[in-house]
Design a protein around this motif. Structure first.
Motif, PDB file in Angstrom:
ATOM      1  N   PHE A  93      20.022 -29.931 -40.312  1.00 54.78           N
ATOM      2  CA  PHE A  93      19.340 -29.523 -41.547  1.00 54.78           C
ATOM      3  C   PHE A  93      19.566 -28.027 -41.768  1.00 54.78           C
ATOM      4  N   VAL A 110      15.012 -26.779 -45.944  1.00 61.00           N
ATOM      5  CA  VAL A 110      13.754 -27.382 -45.477  1.00 61.00           C
ATOM      6  C   VAL A 110      12.583 -26.512 -45.945  1.00 61.00           C
ATOM      7  N   LEU A 143       9.120 -36.240 -36.322  1.00 62.51           N
ATOM      8  CA  LEU A 143      10.325 -36.054 -37.153  1.00 62.51           C
ATOM      9  C   LEU A 143      11.084 -34.864 -36.571  1.00 62.51           C
ATOM     10  N   MET A 178      14.345 -34.131 -36.467  1.00 61.67           N
ATOM     11  CA  MET A 178      15.333 -33.561 -37.387  1.00 61.67           C
ATOM     12  C   MET A 178      16.507 -32.845 -36.697  1.00 61.67           C
ATOM     13  N   THR A 184      12.971 -26.842 -36.848  1.00 61.97           N
ATOM     14  CA  THR A 184      12.549 -27.481 -38.095  1.00 61.97           C
ATOM     15  C   THR A 184      11.021 -27.546 -38.178  1.00 61.97           C
ATOM     16  N   CYS A 198      22.106 -41.033 -41.668  1.00 60.81           N
ATOM     17  CA  CYS A 198      21.653 -39.745 -41.108  1.00 60.81           C
ATOM     18  C   CYS A 198      22.286 -38.545 -41.804  1.00 60.81           C
ATOM     19  N   TYR A 249      16.041 -37.640 -40.277  1.00 61.30           N
ATOM     20  CA  TYR A 249      14.773 -37.005 -39.880  1.00 61.30           C
ATOM     21  C   TYR A 249      14.319 -37.417 -38.482  1.00 61.30           C
ATOM     22  N   CYS A 288      14.023 -43.753 -41.744  1.00 52.29           N
ATOM     23  CA  CYS A 288      14.220 -42.825 -42.878  1.00 52.29           C
ATOM     24  C   CYS A 288      14.459 -43.592 -44.173  1.00 52.29           C
TER      25      CYS A 288
END
Ligand SMILES: Cc1cc2nc3c(=O)[nH]c(=O)nc-3n(C[C@H](O)[C@H](O)[C@H](O)COP(=O)(O)O)c2cc1C
Length: 416
Positions: free
Chosen positions: A85, A90, A119, A121, A127, A319, A324, A360
């Motif tokens: 991510f 985010v 989660l 991530m 995150t 993904c 997540y 997800c």
């Protein structure tokens, strides 16, 4: 007999109607639902689950397609470890969701965010820190640390200027889990502001094993109240899970709990994110239609309707767009289950994965119909329409029913 309105939850000088609507991801506890709880003087939760996806839907951002595009060459690979991510995105998604909700807040109540530690991530610490700090930046009234014990989450926030001003709470399902949290955080300069004690009848993921039926919320709450009393710790305790009527709630408040957290009754509210055709499935469900299973790739048992489209679906893991649930090594139990089935059926155009589902994709599409144990009683909380469907309720009606009802009565809505 007393009713919920005879009690108030006290945070310093603030007095709150002691009804908290629990966090329900992904975007099941919407801003609109949380805002109603706050307007009516209680506490509502938004959820921090999959916020880039949620803001794409509500605010026309393009986070999901940007991530999908960046990693499109990885789509057919089993190894998802490179799929990361962008922390700025985010943060931006969290900023949008929290700030827009807080700007719209009216009334004397509060809005908290339910933060799902599970989660992970593909970069758990980074995150999580981004989500927590951004929610504080944007003025959230409080954070409920959920799904997995956040032993290190207070430390992630301790340098934030709002660390002492925002309300920070934890969800536990046993005295042991609470003791572990308090021990691990004993060097912190603050205690949790509230403790949600979630029993085995709740919706979503459970903090129990598949032997959940052996446990009982009232027993756990009594043990925790006794422990806090012995330790001279004055922390509000908020039971959750299977509190279906105002009288159920009042009986907890009469015996030392500070508020209740409820969710299932609100899954059939207009303001809830669940689409109306799925809400009708919740209304129609009988006790036999509900199960606790190990289908979630998080490894926690989850309660859901047996006819959830997610169960048995063999959708390709997505993904690159979502991701997540990926752990710190880019693994997810659904990817393993999916690849096993692909290897077993190399010629098949469609496969079915029976033991896990893609959390997800299916939570995002409202295809995993997670629900509380008493979902089968929802039909008794409303009226039937002429076409056989059930009348969806306003959050205000449900909230007031909890607040004012007595004698285990459930008020029906005015006919439409
Ligand atoms: C549809 C649904 C989704 C849920 N999702 C979450 C979640 O994302 N995080 C969480 O901590 N709890 C979640 N829960 C649990 C609720 O926040 C709440 O603690 C619990 O369901 C209360 O029990 P009740 O549903 O019997 O009132 C969910 C519950 C439901 C019904």
């Amino acid at each position: 007999m007393k009713r919920v309105d005879d009690f108030r939850l006290r945070f310093g000088k603030r007095e709150i109607v002691p009804i908290m609507i629990g966090g329900m991801g992904v975007d099941i506890s919407t801003s609109e639902l949380a805002l109603e709880a706050a307007r009516l003087g209680g506490i509502g939760h938004i959820s921090d689950a999959m916020l880039p996806t949620v803001t794409d839907r509500h605010y026309k951002t393009k986070f999901v397609s940007a991530k999908q595009k960046q990693y499109k060459l990885n789509v057919h690979k089993a190894d998802k470890s490179i799929v990361q991510f962008d922390l700025a995105q985010v943060a931006e998604a969290t900023r949008l969701h929290v700030s827009k909700t807080m700007e719209a807040k009216r009334g004397e109540g509060m809005i908290f965010i339910n933060c799902m530690e599970k989660l992970t991530m593909n970069a758990p610490r980074e995150t999580l820190r981004t989500r927590l700090l951004t929610a504080l930046d944007e003025g959230i009234d409080g954070i409920t640390l959920a799904a997995g014990l956040h032993l290190g989450s207070f430390a992630l926030m301790e340098d934030h200027p709002r660390f002492h001003d925002a309300k920070l709470g934890i969800i536990v399902s046993s005295l042991r889990a609470l003791q572990l949290f308090l021990r691990k955080n004993s060097k912190m300069s603050r205690l949790p502001d509230y403790i949600v004690v979630e029993g085995p009848l709740a919706g979503g993921h459970l903090g129990f094993g598949m032997d959940w039926a052996k446990y009982d919320l009232r027993t756990i709450v009594t043990e925790i109240l006794q422990y806090l009393h012995n330790e001279k710790l004055d922390i509000p305790v908020i039971p959750a899970g299977g509190i279906f009527t105002g009288s159920d709630a009042a009986s907890y408040l009469e015996t030392g709990s500070a508020a209740v957290q409820v969710a299932t009754r609100f899954t059939v509210a207009d303001e809830c994110g669940i689409p109306e055709n799925v809400q009708q499935e919740y209304f129609r469900a009988s006790e036999n239609d509900i199960e606790v299973n190990m289908q979630s790739p998080t490894g926690y048992p989850m309660r859901m309707l047996k006819n959830s489209p997610a169960i048995g679906s063999g959708i390709r893991p997505n993904c690159e767009a979502f991701g997540y649930v990926l752990d710190a090594n880019g693994r997810c139990a659904y990817i393993d289950a999916y690849n096993r089935e692909v290897a077993l059926h190399p010629e098949a155009r469609r496969i079915s994965v029976k033991d896990k589902f893609c959390l997800c994709t299916h939570m995002r599409n409202y295809d995993c119909w997670t629900c509380g144990h008493y979902t089968y009683r929802l039909k008794d909380t409303t009226r039937r329409n002429a076409d056989g469907t059930y009348q969806v309720l306003s959050a205000e009606h449900i909230f007031h029913d909890y607040q004012f009802s007595t004698d285990n009565k459930i008020a029906l809505p005015p006919p439409k």
